[in-house]
Design an enzyme around this catalytic site. Structure first.
Site, short mmCIF file in Angstrom:
data_model
loop_
_atom_site.label_atom_id
_atom_site.label_comp_id
_atom_site.label_asym_id
_atom_site.label_seq_id
_atom_site.Cartn_x
_atom_site.Cartn_y
_atom_site.Cartn_z
N HIS A 148 9.32 -1.16 -4.09
CA HIS A 148 7.92 -1.58 -4.22
C HIS A 148 7.59 -2.73 -3.26
CE1 HIS A 148 4.12 -2.35 -6.50
NE2 HIS A 148 4.32 -3.58 -6.03
N GLU A 149 8.43 -3.75 -3.29
CA GLU A 149 8.12 -4.94 -2.49
C GLU A 149 8.24 -4.68 -0.99
OE1 GLU A 149 6.62 -7.13 -4.02
OE2 GLU A 149 7.20 -6.62 -6.07
N HIS A 188 -1.50 -1.90 -3.60
CA HIS A 188 -1.15 -1.20 -4.84
C HIS A 188 -1.85 0.16 -4.92
CE1 HIS A 188 0.11 -5.17 -6.93
NE2 HIS A 188 1.14 -4.57 -6.34
N HIS A 214 5.02 -3.53 0.31
CA HIS A 214 4.11 -4.63 0.66
C HIS A 214 4.47 -5.22 2.03
CE1 HIS A 214 1.95 -4.57 -3.02
NE2 HIS A 214 2.85 -5.19 -3.77
N ASP A 242 6.38 -16.85 -13.45
CA ASP A 242 5.94 -17.27 -14.77
C ASP A 242 7.00 -17.10 -15.86
OD1 ASP A 242 5.97 -14.51 -14.80
OD2 ASP A 242 3.81 -14.28 -14.98
N GLU A 247 14.25 -13.14 -14.56
CA GLU A 247 14.34 -11.80 -15.14
C GLU A 247 15.79 -11.35 -15.20
OE1 GLU A 247 11.75 -10.71 -16.40
OE2 GLU A 247 10.08 -11.56 -15.26
#
Length: 310
Positions: free
Chosen positions: A267-268, A277, A271, A225, A248
């Protein structure tokens, strides 16, 4: 002459220290609120049930994206009415983020919603993937997924098969070379905390895990986004996709206005291994992170991955 050489070397050294911030194009930093995809939330602060406020349909889209809302009627989804369903969704969001569950879009809730975050939902198929206050939360009568402590797993607990303890990873051609080492360090950290080992290969076609940098709609069903909204996402085993949002600004280490590549990767990768989370703010699997911040694995992350693969 020696003095001039020393001065030149010093200038070059200082310049080298100043270049860790990575961006694929000139843009405002994510700390500039008006550049953020979540900036619209600021104008909705204080809204509560019964009101009709221009822009509330954007809040509904936000909450739907992260799993808190699912209108059966398009009319309700696109209206700017603050209805019962929206109040319930905000209350569930507040529960997951350990905010007083009022159902009102108060300052604390808006501040948390505006924080850049992982693009993966907190709730899937009506079931919360987070847990706050030591309680399991279910939605719309769905059965809660298995959760211990504050970490969570994806619905159905997908994981890599027992025989698959070594995973290979590769970078897509759109990945800046400066990202290679931070991502490798993140894999090494998970290596030390799990039964997995990791190694880099050159061919993405044969890799278990593939890392790339993408913008907006990039074909995986989870469009980015722009700056300051969702900063990255990765999918549950055994998909293997891990994408940074190329809009970003990224850094190597903590730097104002940029996201640390290694922290995002930690973090990723969680996953990719099967973790959802966590509601623990210090956990690497907490969904949001401010620019200029670095984090490592928390005891909650380590316990979660060990329970998933025990």
């Amino acid at each position: 002459m020696a003095f001039k050489s020393y001065v030149l070397f010093t200038c070059l050294f200082l310049f080298a220290l100043a270049i860790p911030v990575l961006s694929n194009r000139q843009m405002k930093g994510p700390n500039d609120e008006q550049a953020s995809a979540f900036y619209f939330l600021k104008g909705l602060q204080g809204c509560h049930k019964g009101e009709k406020v221009e822009g509330l349909h954007q809040l509904k889209n936000y909450l739907e994206k992260f799993g808190y809302l699912n209108y059966s009627s398009v009319k309700n989804k696109t209206s700017d009415d603050f209805d019962d369903a929206l109040e319930s969704a905000i209350r569930n969001y507040q529960i997951n983020y350990d905010i007083k569950a009022t159902g009102i879009l108060d300052a604390e809730t808006v501040s948390k919603m505006m924080t850049p975050r992982c693009g993966m939902p907190d709730i899937v198929n009506g079931t919360s993937r987070m847990r706050a206050g030591g309680m399991d939360h279910t939605h719309h009568g769905s059965k809660s997924i298995h959760m211990v402590s504050h970490y969570s797993f994806f619905p159905g607990n997908p994981r890599w098969p027992p025989s698959k303890t070594h995973l290979t990873y590769a970078f897509e051609a759109n990945t800046p070379a400066a990202a290679f080492s931070p991502v490798a360090r993140a894999f090494n950290t998970w290596d030390s905390a799990t039964r997995f080992s990791f190694s880099r290969v050159q061919n993405t076609a044969g890799a278990d895990l593939v890392i790339g940098f993408h913008r907006r709609d990039h074909g995986d069903g989870a469009p980015f986004d722009g700056p300051g909204g969702t900063i990255a996402h990765a999918f549950a085993p055994t998909n293997g996709w891990f994408h940074y949002d190329a809009d970003e600004r990224y850094s190597i280490g903590a730097m104002a206005g940029a996201f640390d590549l290694e922290t995002v990767a930690l973090h990723e990768i969680g996953h990719l291994l099967g973790l959802g989370h966590s509601s623990v703010r210090n956990a690497i699997m907490f969904p949001s992170i401010a620019a200029g911040t670095t984090k490592g694995l928390d005891a909650d992350d380590i316990e979660g991955i060990r329970v998933l693969y025990r």
